[in-house]
Design a protein around this motif. Structure first.
Motif, PDB file in Angstrom:
ATOM      1  N   HIS A 113       0.827  -1.210   0.000  1.00 39.24           N
ATOM      2  CA  HIS A 113       0.000   0.000   0.000  1.00 39.24           C
ATOM      3  C   HIS A 113       0.863   1.264   0.000  1.00 39.24           C
ATOM      4  N   GLY A 114       2.014   1.205   0.670  1.00 36.76           N
ATOM      5  CA  GLY A 114       2.947   2.330   0.672  1.00 36.76           C
ATOM      6  C   GLY A 114       2.621   3.443   1.655  1.00 36.76           C
ATOM      7  N   VAL A 115       1.658   3.228   2.524  1.00 36.90           N
ATOM      8  CA  VAL A 115       1.286   4.253   3.497  1.00 36.90           C
ATOM      9  C   VAL A 115       2.477   4.576   4.394  1.00 36.90           C
ATOM     10  N   CYS A 116       3.175   3.562   4.852  1.00 38.68           N
ATOM     11  CA  CYS A 116       4.320   3.777   5.744  1.00 38.68           C
ATOM     12  C   CYS A 116       5.424   4.572   5.048  1.00 38.68           C
ATOM     13  N   ALA A 117       5.689   4.255   3.793  1.00 33.68           N
ATOM     14  CA  ALA A 117       6.723   4.972   3.048  1.00 33.68           C
ATOM     15  C   ALA A 117       6.320   6.424   2.805  1.00 33.68           C
ATOM     16  N   ALA A 118       5.038   6.670   2.645  1.00 29.96           N
ATOM     17  CA  ALA A 118       4.565   8.040   2.463  1.00 29.96           C
ATOM     18  C   ALA A 118       4.666   8.840   3.762  1.00 29.96           C
ATOM     19  N   LEU A 119       4.365   8.190   4.877  1.00 31.05           N
ATOM     20  CA  LEU A 119       4.402   8.869   6.170  1.00 31.05           C
ATOM     21  C   LEU A 119       5.805   9.010   6.737  1.00 31.05           C
ATOM     22  N   CYS A 120       6.653   8.048   6.426  1.00 28.85           N
ATOM     23  CA  CYS A 120       7.984   8.015   7.045  1.00 28.85           C
ATOM     24  C   CYS A 120       9.026   7.517   6.027  1.00 28.85           C
ATOM     25  N   PRO A 121       9.279   8.310   4.975  1.00 30.54           N
ATOM     26  CA  PRO A 121      10.158   7.861   3.894  1.00 30.54           C
ATOM     27  C   PRO A 121      11.616   7.669   4.297  1.00 30.54           C
ATOM     28  N   ASP A 122      12.025   8.254   5.401  1.00 22.93           N
ATOM     29  CA  ASP A 122      13.401   8.060   5.846  1.00 22.93           C
ATOM     30  C   ASP A 122      13.593   6.706   6.525  1.00 22.93           C
ATOM     31  N   THR A 123      12.495   6.020   6.846  1.00 19.93           N
ATOM     32  CA  THR A 123      12.572   4.717   7.512  1.00 19.93           C
ATOM     33  C   THR A 123      12.110   3.579   6.611  1.00 19.93           C
ATOM     34  N   PHE A 124      11.124   3.842   5.767  1.00 17.80           N
ATOM     35  CA  PHE A 124      10.556   2.794   4.906  1.00 17.80           C
ATOM     36  C   PHE A 124      10.751   3.143   3.437  1.00 17.80           C
ATOM     37  N   GLU A 125      10.946   2.100   2.629  1.00 20.45           N
ATOM     38  CA  GLU A 125      11.057   2.293   1.186  1.00 20.45           C
ATOM     39  C   GLU A 125      10.350   1.167   0.463  1.00 20.45           C
ATOM     40  N   LEU A 126       9.853   1.473  -0.713  1.00 19.34           N
ATOM     41  CA  LEU A 126       9.230   0.458  -1.556  1.00 19.34           C
ATOM     42  C   LEU A 126      10.304  -0.210  -2.390  1.00 19.34           C
ATOM     43  N   THR A 127      10.248  -1.522  -2.460  1.00 21.78           N
ATOM     44  CA  THR A 127      11.215  -2.278  -3.253  1.00 21.78           C
ATOM     45  C   THR A 127      10.800  -2.240  -4.726  1.00 21.78           C
ATOM     46  N   ASP A 128      11.627  -2.792  -5.573  1.00 21.86           N
ATOM     47  CA  ASP A 128      11.304  -2.877  -7.001  1.00 21.86           C
ATOM     48  C   ASP A 128      10.056  -3.718  -7.239  1.00 21.86           C
ATOM     49  N   ASN A 129       9.752  -4.617  -6.288  1.00 22.59           N
ATOM     50  CA  ASN A 129       8.562  -5.463  -6.399  1.00 22.59           C
ATOM     51  C   ASN A 129       7.307  -4.779  -5.866  1.00 22.59           C
ATOM     52  N   GLY A 130       7.467  -3.562  -5.313  1.00 26.65           N
ATOM     53  CA  GLY A 130       6.325  -2.806  -4.835  1.00 26.65           C
ATOM     54  C   GLY A 130       5.957  -3.031  -3.389  1.00 26.65           C
ATOM     55  N   TYR A 131       6.791  -3.735  -2.654  1.00 26.51           N
ATOM     56  CA  TYR A 131       6.535  -3.983  -1.240  1.00 26.51           C
ATOM     57  C   TYR A 131       7.472  -3.134  -0.396  1.00 26.51           C
ATOM     58  N   THR A 132       7.153  -3.027   0.884  1.00 27.10           N
ATOM     59  CA  THR A 132       7.912  -2.154   1.768  1.00 27.10           C
ATOM     60  C   THR A 132       8.980  -2.906   2.535  1.00 27.10           C
ATOM     61  N   GLU A 133      10.113  -2.236   2.721  1.00 23.03           N
ATOM     62  CA  GLU A 133      11.194  -2.725   3.580  1.00 23.03           C
ATOM     63  C   GLU A 133      11.603  -1.582   4.495  1.00 23.03           C
TER      64      GLU A 133
END
Length: 62
Positions: free
Chosen positions: A13-33
């Motif tokens: 969904h990418g909500v975490c990456a949108a809220l906290c991009p310095d901690t979470f990122e979307l991988t090439d597969n579209g999932y968060t790490e």
């Protein structure tokens, strides 16, 4: 504090990456790490908010 993403639960969904991009990122597969499992003290509130906003409850904060 440490943070991780349960890859079995994440649906990209990418909500975490949108809220906290310095901690979470979307991988090439579209999932968060998590970029770094160790959360700096000044980012704790943002990471907790991102975890709470995850629709799949895929973020694990310890």
């Amino acid at each position: 504090m440490k943070v991780s993403v349960d890859s079995d639960r994440c649906r990209g969904h990418g909500v975490c990456a949108a809220l906290c991009p310095d901690t979470f990122e979307l991988t090439d597969n579209g999932y968060t790490e998590a970029r770094n499992p160790a959360v700096p003290v000044d980012r704790v509130d943002a990471v907790v908010d991102a975890a709470a906003a995850c629709p799949e409850h895929a973020i694990v904060v310890t």
